[in-house]
Write a protein that holds these residues in place. Structure first.
Motif, PDB file in Angstrom:
ATOM      1  N   ARG A   1      -1.966  -2.364  -9.312  1.00  0.00           N
ATOM      2  CA  ARG A   1      -2.802  -1.256  -8.850  1.00  0.00           C
ATOM      3  C   ARG A   1      -2.829  -0.122  -9.869  1.00  0.00           C
ATOM      4  O   ARG A   1      -1.797   0.257 -10.421  1.00  0.00           O
TER       5      ARG A   1
ATOM      6  N   TRP B   1      -7.545  -2.450  -7.965  1.00  0.00           N
ATOM      7  CA  TRP B   1      -6.613  -3.572  -7.867  1.00  0.00           C
ATOM      8  C   TRP B   1      -7.156  -4.777  -8.636  1.00  0.00           C
ATOM      9  O   TRP B   1      -8.355  -5.070  -8.573  1.00  0.00           O
TER      10      TRP B   1
ATOM     11  N   GLU C   1      -3.647   3.743  -9.812  1.00  0.00           N
ATOM     12  CA  GLU C   1      -3.771   4.817  -8.825  1.00  0.00           C
ATOM     13  C   GLU C   1      -4.462   6.026  -9.443  1.00  0.00           C
ATOM     14  O   GLU C   1      -4.063   6.507 -10.503  1.00  0.00           O
TER      15      GLU C   1
ATOM     16  N   ASP D   1      -7.859   3.627  -5.538  1.00  0.00           N
ATOM     17  CA  ASP D   1      -6.998   2.625  -6.167  1.00  0.00           C
ATOM     18  C   ASP D   1      -7.848   1.463  -6.645  1.00  0.00           C
ATOM     19  O   ASP D   1      -8.760   1.000  -5.939  1.00  0.00           O
TER      20      ASP D   1
ATOM     21  N   THR E   1       0.833  -1.204   0.000  1.00  0.00           N
ATOM     22  CA  THR E   1       0.000   0.000   0.000  1.00  0.00           C
ATOM     23  C   THR E   1       0.866   1.253   0.000  1.00  0.00           C
ATOM     24  O   THR E   1       2.084   1.185   0.122  1.00  0.00           O
ATOM     25  N   ARG E   2       0.227   2.385  -0.132  1.00  0.00           N
ATOM     26  CA  ARG E   2       0.911   3.682  -0.190  1.00  0.00           C
ATOM     27  C   ARG E   2       1.396   4.065   1.210  1.00  0.00           C
ATOM     28  O   ARG E   2       0.613   4.126   2.151  1.00  0.00           O
TER      29      ARG E   2
END
Length: 641
Positions: A497, A491, A499, A489, A461-462
């Motif tokens: 992903r 997926w 974004e 996001d 994850t970010r």
């Protein structure tokens, strides 16, 4: 009687033109400098203004100008050849310069590269009726169809350059309404600015309340055209009483009865869900052991405490709490199964939790004692054989799978995630054995098999961002998450992903458009709403750098989103207002609703010293005809269609 023209009316026509032409950023800047926050609601004449009104008025002015030239040419007879030549030359000049018999070629050419699978076919342009032998009007006067407007909008989103009009503006909408629908006799006379008959009120123009207003006009959704008037649904609202005391309200004073049913002692609404198939059944739950199923279409009678409000009702209902549940218990979660044969209810009181299954008729079928209350999330698996529950547990999170048929349970402990002090976890089933779990920087896949729950995959994850929601779409096998930094996001099952920087502030709502199948190739729509007041719809199958399918603005933080079950309309809610748009026709909302002033919309949670926020409930019935909206101690049923 000639209509007056003032600055507000001119500004509104310009603002509408910008909105209809998809110049949304320019329209927002224009609103700020105009100092009118919601022109379509604040101005009393706004509901009467038709689509493309600015172009319509300009075209009729051009027609009037051509008639003036015709009259001058036929009534004045110069005495010599030079004067005749000068007059003839003058007659060849219009508002935009030399007159042309036909539009320049670049206005008529269509860019073949713009044709794509998503665009609707253009309808043929119909020429304006030959009302008088006058020179042709400028090309902006040509007719537009909804398909062409959509095509031009998509061309803009694809970043393609559009040809310029003579005034320098991009030809984003090459064909607009020509204003001749009702013939030349319907054309209004020119409106004089600052005329001698204006009143001395220290304004540049008369008040917008002065002058004659045209009757409202609606083209109608069946023709696929823009609806001119935003329908106000406030008068189509029924309020459901949440508190106790209706049965003996006739023996009480109106003030006492109202207090017991909807006043300060009424429960606070936390959850509201329609039956997935029966549009007459609505379940709601909250504090003070509130858990009921209302039959909206049966047993409704006027609220004796609100005799002056004919839309307050008390339909038949059945209670979904056992007799041994304390009156101060909180119902922390509810969830219908996929076919509506059961609803599960989670209750919490004095550190004791319970999970109970009920039939739509209010009959208890199964019961589980919760090991670690409160249960904050409930999710049925796709085949309705198991229930996923999330609850806090000793500084972590406890994931429990309940089996109603066997009464067996399985648990999984997520260490290091303190639900009481961190962001809530969210979950979504991907099939009958696997589900997604997200919250904070956690995004994992868990599998239930052979009585055990195990981790299958952990997605990257970010860093520093907080994931708040997850929604899974089984049609295209994609998961969508949203975060507090404004990202959405998308997926795939491998963890790849896409974004999207969807909002400038935290994303508060996320929803896939319902669909029985992917009806359009390379298109699957996902809606997001944020604290920035914007609602955007995205094509999840579009290339990575694609822009939003469309964007709507409500000016206040979005608290909830809901598609109709057929996916044709989307409702967005703020803390005060609901707007409903037709998907794909978003220039003006189809309907609006604003909650009436009432202290019962405010709950004890709205204490300025408290970090807790009220839960806003928003959802459509199975037919997409009724919309339920609830917050505080009020629950409204809004009739849409």
């Amino acid at each position: 009687m000639k209509e007056f023209l003032d600055s507000n009316r001119v500004n509104f026509l310009i603002w509408r033109y910008l909105i209809e032409g998809n110049y949304r950023e320019t329209a927002l800047k224009f609103q700020k400098e105009w100092h009118v926050r919601e022109p379509h609601r604040e101005l009393d004449f706004a509901p009467y203004v038709k689509s493309h009104a600015l172009v319509n008025v300009l075209n009729k002015g051009l027609l009037y100008h051509s008639l003036e030239r015709e009259y001058a040419q036929t009534s004045q007879v110069p005495g010599d050849a030079a004067a005749k030549a000068a007059l003839a030359e003058e007659m060849q000049l219009g508002v935009f310069g030399p007159l042309r018999a036909h539009p320049p070629p670049h206005y008529e050419q269509q860019d073949e590269s713009d044709d794509d699978a998503e665009a609707e076919p253009d309808t043929e342009m119909q020429p304006a009726p030959a009302l008088v032998p006058a020179p042709a009007l400028p090309p902006a006067a040509a007719v537009s169809s909804p398909g062409e407007v959509e095509n031009s909008r998509k061309r803009q989103n694809d970043g393609q350059q559009q040809p310029s009009l003579m005034n320098g503006s991009p030809a984003k909408r090459p064909r607009l309404s020509n204003g001749y629908e009702n013939g030349v006799d319907a054309a209004t006379t020119p409106m004089d600015l600052d005329g001698p008959d204006q009143q001395g009120d220290n304004h540049a123009y008369p008040s917008p309340l002065e002058g004659e207003q045209a009757p409202a006009h609606t083209d109608g959704a069946e023709q696929g055209t823009q609806v001119d008037k935003v329908e106000n649904l406030v008068g189509e609202t029924t309020f459901i009483t949440l508190g106790s005391g209706f049965g003996d309200a006739s023996a009480l004073s109106p003030v006492t009865a109202q207090s017991r049913m909807n006043g300060e002692n009424a429960p606070v609404l936390l959850h509201c869900q329609w039956h997935p198939r029966d549009p007459s059944l609505l379940a709601a739950a909250g504090t003070d052991a509130l858990a009921r199923i209302w039959n909206i279409n049966r047993g409704a009678s006027a609220d004796p405490a609100s005799e002056d409000h004919v839309n307050t009702r008390a339909p038949d209902f059945c209670t979904l709490v056992e007799d041994d549940i304390a009156s101060k218990a909180t119902v922390t979660a509810i969830a219908w199964d996929g076919d509506g044969s059961s609803i599960v209810v989670a209750t919490d009181f004095d550190s004791k939790g319970r999970l109970t299954l009920w039939s739509p008729e209010g009959t208890r079928t199964h019961q589980f004692e919760a090991a670690e209350p409160p249960i904050i999330k409930l999710r049925w698996c796709p085949d309705n054989s198991a229930i996923l529950a999330i609850a806090p547990d000793n500084g972590g999170a406890l994931i429990t799978i309940y089996h109603p048929l066997t009464l067996n349970t399985s648990t999984y402990f997520l260490a290091g995630y303190d639900l009481l002090n961190a962001e809530p976890l969210d979950a979504a089933w991907t099939n009958d054995t696997e589900f997604l779990l997200c919250g904070g920087e956690v995004f994992i896949v868990l599998r239930y098999f052979d009585g055990k729950i195990s981790e299958v995959k952990r997605f990257e994850t970010r860093e520093g961002d907080i994931i708040s929601q997850v929604q899974y779409d089984s049609l295209c096998s994609l998961a969508a998450t949203c975060s507090e930094k404004g990202f959405v996001d998308i997926w795939d099952n491998t963890g790849k992903r896409r974004e999207i920087k969807a909002h400038t502030e935290p994303v508060t709502a996320l929803a896939w458009q319902p669909a029985k199948s992917v009806t359009t190739e390379n298109e699957r729509l996902l809606a997001s709403g944020g604290e920035d007041g914007a609602i955007s719809i995205w094509n999840a199958l579009a290339p990575t750098d694609s822009k939003a399918y469309c964007t709507m603005t409500m000016h206040h933080p979005i608290v909830a989103l809901a598609f109709t079950p057929d996916g044709a309309f989307i409702a967005g809610a703020t803390s005060e207002t609901i707007l409903i748009w037709k998907v794909g026709d978003h220039s003006i909302p189809r309907a609006s609703w604003r909650r009436i002033p009432d202290p019962n919309w405010m709950s004890s949670r709205q204490n300025p010293d408290s970090d807790e926020e009220d839960e806003h409930c928003l959802g459509w019935d199975a037919t997409g005809h009724k919309l339920a909206y609830g917050v505080g101690s009020r629950l409204a049923i809004i009739n849409f269609r």
